[in-house]
Structures are given as structure tokens and as C-alpha cells.
Scaffold this motif. Sequence first.
Motif, PDB file in Angstrom:
ATOM      1  N   ASP A  78      64.317  34.208  30.629  1.00  0.00           N
ATOM      2  CA  ASP A  78      63.601  35.486  30.675  1.00  0.00           C
ATOM      3  C   ASP A  78      64.492  36.639  30.227  1.00  0.00           C
ATOM      4  O   ASP A  78      64.019  37.580  29.571  1.00  0.00           O
ATOM      5  CB  ASP A  78      63.091  35.747  32.090  1.00  0.00           C
ATOM      6  CG  ASP A  78      61.928  34.840  32.463  1.00  0.00           C
ATOM      7  OD1 ASP A  78      61.369  34.179  31.564  1.00  0.00           O
ATOM      8  OD2 ASP A  78      61.587  34.788  33.663  1.00  0.00           O
ATOM      9  N   ALA A  79      65.771  36.568  30.562  1.00  0.00           N
ATOM     10  CA  ALA A  79      66.681  37.666  30.214  1.00  0.00           C
ATOM     11  C   ALA A  79      66.924  37.761  28.713  1.00  0.00           C
ATOM     12  O   ALA A  79      67.262  38.837  28.214  1.00  0.00           O
ATOM     13  CB  ALA A  79      68.009  37.488  30.939  1.00  0.00           C
ATOM     14  N   ARG A  84      67.579  32.609  35.458  1.00  0.00           N
ATOM     15  CA  ARG A  84      66.885  33.743  34.839  1.00  0.00           C
ATOM     16  C   ARG A  84      67.252  33.929  33.366  1.00  0.00           C
ATOM     17  O   ARG A  84      66.774  34.869  32.715  1.00  0.00           O
ATOM     18  CB  ARG A  84      67.210  35.022  35.608  1.00  0.00           C
ATOM     19  CG  ARG A  84      66.752  35.024  37.055  1.00  0.00           C
ATOM     20  CD  ARG A  84      67.300  36.205  37.831  1.00  0.00           C
ATOM     21  NE  ARG A  84      68.754  36.079  38.033  1.00  0.00           N
ATOM     22  CZ  ARG A  84      69.502  36.986  38.661  1.00  0.00           C
ATOM     23  NH1 ARG A  84      68.932  38.080  39.136  1.00  0.00           N
ATOM     24  NH2 ARG A  84      70.794  36.799  38.812  1.00  0.00           N
ATOM     25  N   GLN A  96      65.418  43.790  31.152  1.00  0.00           N
ATOM     26  CA  GLN A  96      64.864  42.499  30.746  1.00  0.00           C
ATOM     27  C   GLN A  96      63.995  41.815  31.797  1.00  0.00           C
ATOM     28  O   GLN A  96      63.160  40.984  31.441  1.00  0.00           O
ATOM     29  CB  GLN A  96      66.009  41.547  30.333  1.00  0.00           C
ATOM     30  CG  GLN A  96      66.916  42.071  29.251  1.00  0.00           C
ATOM     31  CD  GLN A  96      66.175  42.362  27.949  1.00  0.00           C
ATOM     32  OE1 GLN A  96      65.092  41.839  27.696  1.00  0.00           O
ATOM     33  NE2 GLN A  96      66.738  43.219  27.122  1.00  0.00           N
ATOM     34  N   LEU A  97      64.183  42.124  33.073  1.00  0.00           N
ATOM     35  CA  LEU A  97      63.515  41.345  34.110  1.00  0.00           C
ATOM     36  C   LEU A  97      62.574  42.140  34.996  1.00  0.00           C
ATOM     37  O   LEU A  97      61.938  41.571  35.876  1.00  0.00           O
ATOM     38  CB  LEU A  97      64.562  40.646  34.990  1.00  0.00           C
ATOM     39  CG  LEU A  97      65.488  39.658  34.271  1.00  0.00           C
ATOM     40  CD1 LEU A  97      66.480  39.039  35.252  1.00  0.00           C
ATOM     41  CD2 LEU A  97      64.687  38.570  33.576  1.00  0.00           C
ATOM     42  N   LEU A 157      69.509  43.707  33.734  1.00  0.00           N
ATOM     43  CA  LEU A 157      68.459  43.212  34.632  1.00  0.00           C
ATOM     44  C   LEU A 157      67.273  44.166  34.682  1.00  0.00           C
ATOM     45  O   LEU A 157      66.114  43.733  34.724  1.00  0.00           O
ATOM     46  CB  LEU A 157      69.040  43.005  36.027  1.00  0.00           C
ATOM     47  CG  LEU A 157      70.084  41.881  36.136  1.00  0.00           C
ATOM     48  CD1 LEU A 157      70.815  41.970  37.467  1.00  0.00           C
ATOM     49  CD2 LEU A 157      69.435  40.527  35.971  1.00  0.00           C
TER      50      LEU A 157
END
Length: 255
Positions: free
Chosen positions: A200-201, A197, A240-241, A237
Motif C-alpha cells: 500500500d505504501a 504495509r 500513502q496510508l 505514512l
Amino acid sequence: MVEHVICYRAPTTVVDVEAIANWLSERLSVPVTVRDRFLDVHRNDDTDLAERFAEARVPSPYERETGNTMLGTIRYEERALEHPERSGGVLYDGVQVQRALNAALPADERGLETAHVAFLDRAIGTWGDHDGRWHKRVNVLGQPALISVPGLYEAPAKPEEYYKEQQRHALLSGDTPPREVLENQVEGEFLIEDDPRSTDALRGYALQASHYLAHGKAFCDEEGCCLFNAHYHEELLEAQLRDPLFCADHEQLYG
């Protein structure tokens, strides 16, 4: 006004800088391009980057003074520049590193109309006057903006159980348990080294770099916004996700 964003690869990490640049280009009205590793593109005989990195080393988490310019340390930093996959385990003063990399930029690219975003495989930190210790950071904003890939895993605080298990293991065995042991034994959400991840983070952190130069404000106060400065993995998290990526104000700018 930012007219161009340049992102620099971190080839020793799992981060896909091209994917981050594509995400940025969908949200910014300026060109976003990708270059190879900053420490390769802008290194020459005049920059003395090995010595500058040696000067930026943090020898102790509780001492403000930095630097170790003994010949052996400079030789280590020279090898780390040539073979980055062999480096690690060192914390650097992010502000000093930023100054060194700013000096390495060509004069015609140093202005604030070009946002340089350097993804690094180094751990960087800033000194906390409030508590007299160094703190690891995911990013240091400015010109260039530094984004530490190791910092993504190490800088935000993990769940409390993580540190309890770390202490328990140290009491029983006398040393710190390997990171993968803790990650397997502790419940809770947090990013681990080479986490899939990671790309994306880090998209929001790259956007923070451009946003800071364009608007003069580093972070958003809304916890769920990807411009939020997260201090805990749970916050990171969430920001950002998870959707929505932006607060209402920044949705109008970047949504």
C-alpha cells in the motif's frame, strides 16, 4: 501522453506488484500490465548489466565518484542478477542504474508513451550537491522509473529517538545495534523491513512514475497527497496510508 503502464515484479520482496497494478488501473485511463523482474525480462548478452551495476556502485557516502569494476565485483553483480536473494548491502547511483535499464529496453518500448515502472530489491541513491553526500531514495523518476523496495524502509528519516538509541547502543557496545532491536525499542511510526504495509505504501510512488511522464512534474507540494515527496517516515505514512490519498487537484485526476 502515456498510453500503457508496465510494472515489473520484485520477487525477493513482500511487495505485491499485481495489487499495485490493479490500484493504478482504477485511476488511470490506460492499460496497466505486470511483467516479471525487469533484470530478467530485459537482460541479454548485449546489455552488460553486471558491469553497469558495478560501475554504479557507491563506495563512500561522501565521495561523488562511483564504480568498482574489478573482476571480483563484476562476478558479484553477475551472481546478484542470477540469485537476487543473495544480494544486498550495496548502494547504487540511481541515475546510472536508470540509464543502464533504459539501454536494456527494446527500442520500440523506449518512448514516453509507455511508462515502465521497475520495482527493485536494490538500494538506490542520488548525489546531493547541497551537502556533498549520497542520499538513499525510494524512487528515481524517468524512463524507466525505479522504485527501490529497500529504499522504502531506509530512505525517509525515522523519528529522532531512533538515531539517539542507535548512538547510545554504539557507545555502549562499540557497534551498530541490529535493526530489529531499534525497531522494538523506539516509539513512533515508521516502516520496517518486510513491513506488511509495503504494498500500500508504494502505490503512490508507482503513480508518481506515470504522472511524471504524463505531466512533466515530479511531485505534489501538498504533504497529505500521495504524490508528495516525503522525506520523513511520518510524512510517508500520512501521504500513502491515510485518507484522503489525494489533494483537491489530484483528486480530480485520480480520485
